[in-house]
Design a protein around this motif. Sequence first.
Motif, short mmCIF file in Angstrom:
data_model
loop_
_atom_site.label_atom_id
_atom_site.label_comp_id
_atom_site.label_asym_id
_atom_site.label_seq_id
_atom_site.Cartn_x
_atom_site.Cartn_y
_atom_site.Cartn_z
N GLY A 41 0.81 -1.21 0.00
CA GLY A 41 0.00 0.00 0.00
C GLY A 41 0.84 1.26 0.00
N ALA A 42 1.89 1.27 0.81
CA ALA A 42 2.75 2.46 0.89
C ALA A 42 3.48 2.69 -0.43
CB ALA A 42 3.76 2.30 2.03
N ASN A 43 3.96 1.61 -1.04
CA ASN A 43 4.69 1.75 -2.31
C ASN A 43 3.77 2.23 -3.43
OD1 ASN A 43 7.13 0.97 -1.20
ND2 ASN A 43 6.91 -1.17 -1.79
N LEU A 44 2.56 1.68 -3.47
CA LEU A 44 1.64 2.10 -4.52
C LEU A 44 1.19 3.55 -4.31
CD1 LEU A 44 0.32 1.05 -7.06
CD2 LEU A 44 -1.60 0.25 -5.69
N ARG A 45 1.00 3.93 -3.07
CA ARG A 45 0.64 5.32 -2.78
C ARG A 45 1.76 6.26 -3.21
NH1 ARG A 45 -1.14 7.82 3.13
NH2 ARG A 45 -2.83 9.11 2.32
N SER A 46 3.00 5.87 -2.95
CA SER A 46 4.14 6.68 -3.36
C SER A 46 4.18 6.81 -4.88
CB SER A 46 5.43 6.05 -2.85
OG SER A 46 6.56 6.73 -3.35
N ALA A 47 3.96 5.70 -5.58
CA ALA A 47 3.99 5.72 -7.04
C ALA A 47 2.91 6.63 -7.59
CB ALA A 47 3.81 4.30 -7.58
N PHE A 73 6.16 4.83 -11.72
CA PHE A 73 6.23 3.52 -11.07
C PHE A 73 7.65 2.96 -11.09
CE2 PHE A 73 1.67 3.59 -11.10
CZ PHE A 73 1.29 2.72 -10.07
N LEU A 74 8.38 3.21 -12.17
CA LEU A 74 9.76 2.73 -12.24
C LEU A 74 10.64 3.44 -11.22
CD1 LEU A 74 10.19 2.42 -16.10
CD2 LEU A 74 10.21 0.55 -14.45
N ASP A 75 10.21 4.61 -10.76
CA ASP A 75 10.95 5.39 -9.77
C ASP A 75 10.49 5.07 -8.35
OD1 ASP A 75 12.84 7.30 -8.96
OD2 ASP A 75 11.33 8.89 -8.91
N LEU A 83 7.65 -3.60 -11.63
CA LEU A 83 6.86 -4.48 -12.50
C LEU A 83 5.69 -3.71 -13.12
CD1 LEU A 83 6.78 -7.83 -10.49
CD2 LEU A 83 8.05 -7.34 -12.59
N PHE A 84 4.98 -2.95 -12.30
CA PHE A 84 3.92 -2.12 -12.85
C PHE A 84 4.50 -1.08 -13.81
CE2 PHE A 84 1.00 -3.28 -9.22
CZ PHE A 84 -0.05 -3.70 -10.01
N GLY A 85 5.68 -0.57 -13.51
CA GLY A 85 6.31 0.40 -14.40
C GLY A 85 6.56 -0.17 -15.78
N MET A 86 7.05 -1.40 -15.84
CA MET A 86 7.29 -2.03 -17.13
C MET A 86 5.98 -2.35 -17.84
SD MET A 86 10.50 -1.95 -17.43
CE MET A 86 10.71 -2.96 -18.90
N TRP A 87 4.96 -2.71 -17.07
CA TRP A 87 3.64 -2.97 -17.64
C TRP A 87 3.08 -1.70 -18.28
CZ3 TRP A 87 -1.66 -2.33 -15.42
CH2 TRP A 87 -2.61 -3.20 -16.01
#
Length: 208
Positions: A41-47, A73-75, A83-87
């Motif tokens: 959750g924290a990582n997705l919120r940051s992205a 997302f890559l950052d 993975l989401f960044g590449m997607w």
Amino acid sequence: MTATLDRAAARRWMDAFAADFETQRVRLTELDRAAGDGDFGANLRSALGKVQQRLAADPQTARAVFAAVSDAFLDTGGTSGPLFGMWFRALSRALPETDPADVTQLAEGVREGTATVQRLGGAEVGDKTMVDAMVPAVAALTDATGTGPQQALTAAAEAAEAGAASTEDLVARRGRASYVGEVARGVLDPGALAVALFFRAGARALDG
């Protein structure tokens, strides 16, 4: 009026996804804590915060919007962010240089992005990962070629939601949940749920 996947729609899509994620953030974090390290959750919120910063530059096409999303997302740290960044990168590259995009291009981008995630993560359907929602969404989008983007995204959302629901009874074979074995059985995969949220947000954003 028929909805089209253009710059404005892509912006609405990402705004809707960010809003939907925020309503589900605590749940996603708790699911990840039950079967992983609890940072999803924290990582997705940051992205998504970084997405808003990049979209402030006002990208002018749907392709450019998703390129900015990919960069954000890559950052982002963690496993899921890259993975989401590449997607998202594959999704962006499949869209045309000028708006609007059609369902065939959208389906190709999601297909290429999912293949990239599978290649990098080694996951297949049934491994209890985001792939369990991505692969059904690809099939739904492909089958929806010839319809409008809103109808196609509705079909993709329904397929992704069913795929995410299927992860509850699985024992993870990839990702951090694989480290805890049977402990993760009965826990929905948060990455798959996030994918389902993304497609449902898209369907809503393009609902004329």
